[in-house]
Design an enzyme around this catalytic site. Structure first.
Site, mmCIF file in Angstrom:
data_model
loop_
_atom_site.group_PDB
_atom_site.id
_atom_site.type_symbol
_atom_site.label_atom_id
_atom_site.label_comp_id
_atom_site.label_asym_id
_atom_site.label_seq_id
_atom_site.Cartn_x
_atom_site.Cartn_y
_atom_site.Cartn_z
ATOM 1 N N HIS A 68 0.863 -1.186 0.000
ATOM 2 C CA HIS A 68 0.000 0.000 0.000
ATOM 3 C C HIS A 68 0.893 1.227 0.000
ATOM 4 C CE1 HIS A 68 0.952 -0.505 4.233
ATOM 5 N NE2 HIS A 68 0.249 -1.619 4.287
ATOM 6 N N HIS A 72 4.417 1.993 7.287
ATOM 7 C CA HIS A 72 4.169 1.478 8.632
ATOM 8 C C HIS A 72 5.363 1.776 9.533
ATOM 9 C CE1 HIS A 72 0.602 -0.889 7.982
ATOM 10 N NE2 HIS A 72 1.166 -1.833 7.265
ATOM 11 N N CYS A 120 1.708 -1.168 15.652
ATOM 12 C CA CYS A 120 1.864 -0.648 14.291
ATOM 13 C C CYS A 120 1.177 0.716 14.217
ATOM 14 C CB CYS A 120 1.265 -1.615 13.281
ATOM 15 S SG CYS A 120 1.350 -1.009 11.588
#
Lengths: 138, 138
Positions: A68, A72, A120
């Protein structure tokens, strides 16, 4: 203003008043993963531009292999496992930190005999993940 | 793109190639606090809109009592202590999570006999903290 600050109390790797959710609804390409959003869930803590989530993968489980556009920032807090970052795989343990760059293929996997738990952090506004299917043309 | 992803390896509560810095240069109203920026430091991980830092306060130490417009998302990972959030004080321990709302007065304090270590996530672009001086008019 003051009363919006808060402490979210931990009980092991569960948090008071934080529901344990399904990892994702959009695919079933993962195994034995749960999600808890500690801060920034929905309308909570609206001043945060990011969400702090906790994921836990049971022994032998794994997250969806995906990519994506948003990055992160990960901090491992429990257990053992490995992370795949594009064509590399690295062992991870507390308190290793992982940066997943935009569009990198990535997957988190727990050890066969140990859970893997990690924090995360992601932007609150972000694009949807796209699963990577190895049998399809890349 | 792929090669920008990375694992920052932990050795106890130190991280490989992450320098241990002074907590802050702008005031001396704290005691025995160190700072390590794990992700998003300076030009590193530019795609992140936030920074992931680790702070450690030695036994008996404390951070500056301060306020600022940006919020904090904190996860305690080591030791014991307490957090002041405006007029409240709460004990904290691993893996309690703390949300410090915009403009809330806050201070983290280690226990007398134990260090306090925590992750603190903030926006990369943010306003400067203002120390709170109790002797001054509020």
């Amino acid at each position: 203003m003051a009363d919006r600050s808060k402490v979210v109390r931990a009980k092991g790797f569960r948090w008071v008043d934080v529901p344990i959710r399904v990892y994702k609804e959009s695919d079933d390409l993962y195994k034995d993963v749960t999600r808890q959003t500690l801060l920034g869930n929905g309308d909570a803590e609206r001043s945060l531009n990011f969400e702090m989530r906790y994921f836990e993968i049971a022994p032998g489980g794994y997250s969806t292999l995906e990519r994506h556009g948003h990055p992160h920032a990960v901090l491992v807090v429990r257990g053992r496992g490995e992370v795949q970052l594009d064509d590399r795989t690295a062992p991870i343990a507390p308190f290793d930190c992982v940066y997943v760059a935009p569009d990198a293929e990535h997957q988190f996997r727990a050890a066969a005999d140990e859970s893997l738990g990690f924090i995360c952090v992601v932007d609150r506004e972000r694009d949807r993940p796209r699963p990577v299917t190895r049998s399809a043309p890349r």
